[in-house]
Motif scaffolding. Structure first.
Motif, PDB file in Angstrom:
ATOM      1  N   ILE A  14       0.946  -1.115  -0.084  1.00 35.18           N
ATOM      2  CA  ILE A  14      -0.090  -0.077   0.210  1.00 35.18           C
ATOM      3  C   ILE A  14       0.852   1.101  -0.052  1.00 35.18           C
ATOM      4  N   LEU A  15       1.899   1.340   0.896  1.00 36.23           N
ATOM      5  CA  LEU A  15       2.878   2.353   0.937  1.00 36.23           C
ATOM      6  C   LEU A  15       3.436   2.581  -0.473  1.00 36.23           C
ATOM      7  N   LEU A  16       3.858   1.549  -1.116  1.00 34.35           N
ATOM      8  CA  LEU A  16       4.584   1.762  -2.400  1.00 34.35           C
ATOM      9  C   LEU A  16       3.650   2.280  -3.421  1.00 34.35           C
ATOM     10  N   VAL A  17       2.384   1.907  -3.352  1.00 36.43           N
ATOM     11  CA  VAL A  17       1.476   2.382  -4.296  1.00 36.43           C
ATOM     12  C   VAL A  17       1.263   3.815  -3.947  1.00 36.43           C
ATOM     13  N   SER A  18       1.214   4.279  -2.816  1.00 37.57           N
ATOM     14  CA  SER A  18       1.066   5.568  -2.636  1.00 37.57           C
ATOM     15  C   SER A  18       2.190   6.426  -2.726  1.00 37.57           C
ATOM     16  N   VAL A  19       3.330   6.178  -2.611  1.00 38.32           N
ATOM     17  CA  VAL A  19       4.526   6.976  -2.600  1.00 38.32           C
ATOM     18  C   VAL A  19       5.491   6.694  -3.772  1.00 38.32           C
ATOM     19  N   LEU A  20       5.492   5.397  -4.365  1.00 41.54           N
ATOM     20  CA  LEU A  20       6.352   4.955  -5.288  1.00 41.54           C
ATOM     21  C   LEU A  20       5.817   4.315  -6.519  1.00 41.54           C
ATOM     22  N   SER A  21       4.481   4.256  -6.596  1.00 44.04           N
ATOM     23  CA  SER A  21       3.842   3.246  -7.656  1.00 44.04           C
ATOM     24  C   SER A  21       4.241   3.838  -8.857  1.00 44.04           C
ATOM     25  N   TRP A 295      -4.648   3.873   3.976  1.00 43.23           N
ATOM     26  CA  TRP A 295      -5.899   3.119   3.383  1.00 43.23           C
ATOM     27  C   TRP A 295      -7.053   3.705   3.054  1.00 43.23           C
ATOM     28  N   VAL A 296      -6.939   5.349   3.188  1.00 37.85           N
ATOM     29  CA  VAL A 296      -8.036   5.928   2.809  1.00 37.85           C
ATOM     30  C   VAL A 296      -8.332   5.844   1.194  1.00 37.85           C
ATOM     31  N   SER A 297      -7.542   6.122   0.259  1.00 40.39           N
ATOM     32  CA  SER A 297      -7.708   5.707  -0.966  1.00 40.39           C
ATOM     33  C   SER A 297      -7.964   4.261  -1.551  1.00 40.39           C
ATOM     34  N   TRP A 298      -7.608   3.179  -0.472  1.00 44.32           N
ATOM     35  CA  TRP A 298      -8.254   2.016  -0.576  1.00 44.32           C
ATOM     36  C   TRP A 298      -9.548   1.987  -0.333  1.00 44.32           C
ATOM     37  N   ALA A 299     -10.225   2.476   0.855  1.00 43.65           N
ATOM     38  CA  ALA A 299     -11.495   2.389   1.160  1.00 43.65           C
ATOM     39  C   ALA A 299     -12.465   3.355   0.120  1.00 43.65           C
ATOM     40  N   ILE A 300     -11.742   4.343  -0.306  1.00 45.19           N
ATOM     41  CA  ILE A 300     -12.563   4.840  -1.571  1.00 45.19           C
ATOM     42  C   ILE A 300     -12.721   4.217  -2.708  1.00 45.19           C
ATOM     43  N   ALA A 370      -8.130  10.234  -5.579  1.00 51.30           N
ATOM     44  CA  ALA A 370      -7.823  10.078  -4.204  1.00 51.30           C
ATOM     45  C   ALA A 370      -6.391   9.845  -3.822  1.00 51.30           C
ATOM     46  N   GLY A 371      -5.839  10.598  -2.922  1.00 55.59           N
ATOM     47  CA  GLY A 371      -4.615  10.345  -2.522  1.00 55.59           C
ATOM     48  C   GLY A 371      -4.739   9.927  -0.932  1.00 55.59           C
ATOM     49  N   ASN A 372      -3.482   9.651  -0.406  1.00 52.50           N
ATOM     50  CA  ASN A 372      -3.671   9.364   1.130  1.00 52.50           C
ATOM     51  C   ASN A 372      -2.981  10.311   2.091  1.00 52.50           C
ATOM     52  N   PRO A 373      -3.428  10.658   3.021  1.00 54.07           N
ATOM     53  CA  PRO A 373      -2.920  11.308   4.240  1.00 54.07           C
ATOM     54  C   PRO A 373      -1.886  10.882   4.920  1.00 54.07           C
ATOM     55  N   VAL A 374      -0.553  10.953   4.426  1.00 55.43           N
ATOM     56  CA  VAL A 374       0.608  10.306   4.885  1.00 55.43           C
ATOM     57  C   VAL A 374       1.656  11.279   5.308  1.00 55.43           C
ATOM     58  N   VAL A 375       2.514  10.905   6.265  1.00 54.83           N
ATOM     59  CA  VAL A 375       3.550  11.897   6.790  1.00 54.83           C
ATOM     60  C   VAL A 375       4.541  11.948   5.720  1.00 54.83           C
ATOM     61  N   MET A 376       4.965  13.323   5.277  1.00 56.47           N
ATOM     62  CA  MET A 376       6.072  13.581   4.182  1.00 56.47           C
ATOM     63  C   MET A 376       7.466  13.243   5.130  1.00 56.47           C
ATOM     64  N   VAL A 377       8.388  12.440   4.387  1.00 55.65           N
ATOM     65  CA  VAL A 377       9.845  12.234   4.982  1.00 55.65           C
ATOM     66  C   VAL A 377      10.520  13.481   4.914  1.00 55.65           C
ATOM     67  N   ARG A 378      10.149  14.672   3.975  1.00 55.25           N
ATOM     68  CA  ARG A 378      11.015  15.715   3.625  1.00 55.25           C
ATOM     69  C   ARG A 378      10.110  16.972   4.321  1.00 55.25           C
ATOM     70  N   PHE A 386      -0.778  18.930  -2.323  1.00 56.05           N
ATOM     71  CA  PHE A 386      -1.077  18.016  -3.387  1.00 56.05           C
ATOM     72  C   PHE A 386      -2.646  17.691  -3.441  1.00 56.05           C
ATOM     73  N   PHE A 387      -3.333  17.477  -1.905  1.00 60.28           N
ATOM     74  CA  PHE A 387      -4.606  16.901  -1.918  1.00 60.28           C
ATOM     75  C   PHE A 387      -5.551  17.938  -1.005  1.00 60.28           C
ATOM     76  N   ASP A 388      -6.761  18.110  -1.348  1.00 62.68           N
ATOM     77  CA  ASP A 388      -7.543  18.908  -0.532  1.00 62.68           C
ATOM     78  C   ASP A 388      -8.176  17.657   0.607  1.00 62.68           C
ATOM     79  N   PHE A 389      -7.374  17.750   1.486  1.00 59.28           N
ATOM     80  CA  PHE A 389      -7.810  16.913   2.819  1.00 59.28           C
ATOM     81  C   PHE A 389      -8.733  17.681   3.708  1.00 59.28           C
ATOM     82  N   PRO A 390      -9.610  16.963   4.499  1.00 61.24           N
ATOM     83  CA  PRO A 390     -10.240  17.609   5.840  1.00 61.24           C
ATOM     84  C   PRO A 390      -9.267  18.130   6.682  1.00 61.24           C
TER      85      PRO A 390
END
Length: 458
Positions: A14-21, A295-300, A370-378, A386-390
């Protein structure tokens, strides 16, 4: 494949799909050519521009398929590094989980993306190349979040570069909360239990609360142990482990699980697997459960309305504090490959974690939905650019760094024993938490503790 590996496969994939897919070589790595480890980097480390001799990186990929963006970015890299050739080998699941075995077999890649959970084992095994000579000569290194860099720095040696961070949060269905008249988010276990009772609706097959019960139960259970003020193991200064399955916090967490079951707010079907729980959550059949940001984009994708997905920090346990895990993936270089391949591997890693690449990657993901609300390493990138999250997503991601931690020490070896004990407690109303965890600890000590400690001594 062990339960441990399967679990990590799900998280890392899941991480690789959202970050490096976007790049078909998301877990890129090169095969081991049998070269000896070199303690001295060659001249072409960091950002120097001279062209080295031709080198082939055999990389592990989960699929040969690429979208247009992935193909474009790969071509960009190869065009700017004409001395590097990529030889792709498809590895199912999470290639990072098989890195250790591949090194032992002599056919490991030159670099790989490894889950946070596996890093402790790999760092102790001596199979990771220290990256200081590379990162110290890279002008973007100072932009990486020190919290996550320090997780994989040992005695001043940088053993891995984080490329994605996804904290375990607590998901709730906003529509179900509104229907039940819930206006305040639960802050404690007791409050969560009361909310679950109000949401629970067996006639509609809605459970107020959910957790893993049929497999990998140690994954979620450890959070409750931390929230109760303890842990399942203790790491000693020399790298050995002490088992603390009978810590009072473990028993408190187990009793809370039994209470959820006794009050009938858990999913009625305890045989549901991990992916089944995500499906049920997406279908509006679960009020709340441990839930990762990625998992947000997964659920969507499973049909859930984005506006119904709520995220919060996990409710606090008897300790009065909340606690959860920080998951993610880390690029590492094989210490056993040739120096030329190490240098080429760093060029590939540096490219994929550059600000330019990450920016383009998230822009590409955003353009597709849809994207995922993840923590940026940078620190010089923000997911909200990049995304209009709540607004609540941003607040949760900001707060989770203070309460997040790595999974309990030795989980890959001891987790299965916790899993069996938790399953017994959930399925047998008469099971006694203290007795079950005493038995689990005794069995784990007799079967794996000595060998674990022997390998872990520093």
């Amino acid at each position: 494949m062990t339960k441990r590996r399967t679990l990590l496969t799900l998280l890392s994939l899941i991480l690789l799909v959202s970050v490096l897919s976007a790049c078909g070589s998301n877990n890129g790595n090169s095969s081991n050519t049998g070269g000896q480890e070199s303690s001295t980097p060659s001249a072409n480390t960091g950002d120097k521009k001279e062209q080295p001799e031709p080198v082939t990186l055999t990389i592990w990929v989960t699929s040969r398929e690429q979208d247009d963006f992935g193909a474009q970015m790969e071509k960009e890299f190869l065009d700017s590094h004409p001395h590097i050739t990529l030889n792709k080998v498809v590895k199912e699941g999470d290639p990072g989980n098989e890195f250790y075995q591949a090194v032992a077999a002599g056919n490991a890649p030159d670099f790989v993306s490894v889950s946070f959970t596996m890093m402790d084992k790999y760092m102790k095994a001596g199979i990771l190349e220290p990256l200081n000579n590379y990162v110290d000569n890279w002008d973007e290194w100072s932009n990486f979040n020190k919290t996550y860099v320090d997780m994989f720095t040992v005695d001043g040696k940088v053993m891995g570069v984080p490329n994605g961070v996804s904290p375990m949060l607590f998901g709730y269905n906003k529509a179900l909360f509104e229907k039940a008249g819930i206006t305040e988010l639960p802050k404690t276990w007791d409050e969560a239990l009361e909310v679950a009772k109000k949401i629970n609706d067996p006639s509609s097959q809605v459970s107020g609360y959910s957790t893993l019960a049929a497999e990998w139960t140690e994954w979620f259970f450890q959070y409750y142990v931390w929230q109760a003020g303890g842990d399942l193991t203790k790491q000693n200064a020399d790298g050995t482990a002490e088992m603390t399955f009978t810590d009072p916090a473990v028993i408190k967490a187990a009793e809370f699980y039994k209470q959820l079951r006794a009050d009938k707010v858990l999913q009625s079907d305890l045989t549901l697997k991990f992916d089944n729980l995500i499906e049920k959550f997406a279908q509006g059949k679960i009020g709340m459960m441990p839930f990762a940001g990625d998992w947000v984009s997964w659920a969507i994708s499973l049909g859930m309305k984005p506006e119904d997905i709520g995220l919060m920090l996990p409710p606090a346990g008897p300790s009065g504090k909340t606690a959860t895990a920080i998951g993610g993936s880390t690029f590492v270089i094989n210490a056993k490959t040739t120096q030329e391949k190490k240098d080429a591997a760093w060029e590939y890693i540096k490219y994929q974690i550059s600000k330019d690449y990450m920016t383009k990657n998230f822009q590409n993901i955003a353009s597709k939905g849809a994207g995922n609300p993840v923590v940026m390493v940078r620190d010089d990138l923000n997911i909200n650019d990049f995304f209009d999250f709540p607004e609540e997503y941003a607040e949760v991601l900001k707060s989770v760094t203070d309460v997040g931690r790595l999974e309990f020490y030795g989980k890959a070896d001891f987790g299965v024993y916790v899993d069996r004990a938790v399953q017994k407690l959930l399925t047998d109303p008469n099971a006694d938490p203290t007795k079950e965890f005493e038995a689990a600890q005794k069995l784990a000590a007799s079967e794996v503790l000595d060998s674990f400690n022997e390998k872990s001594k520093q």
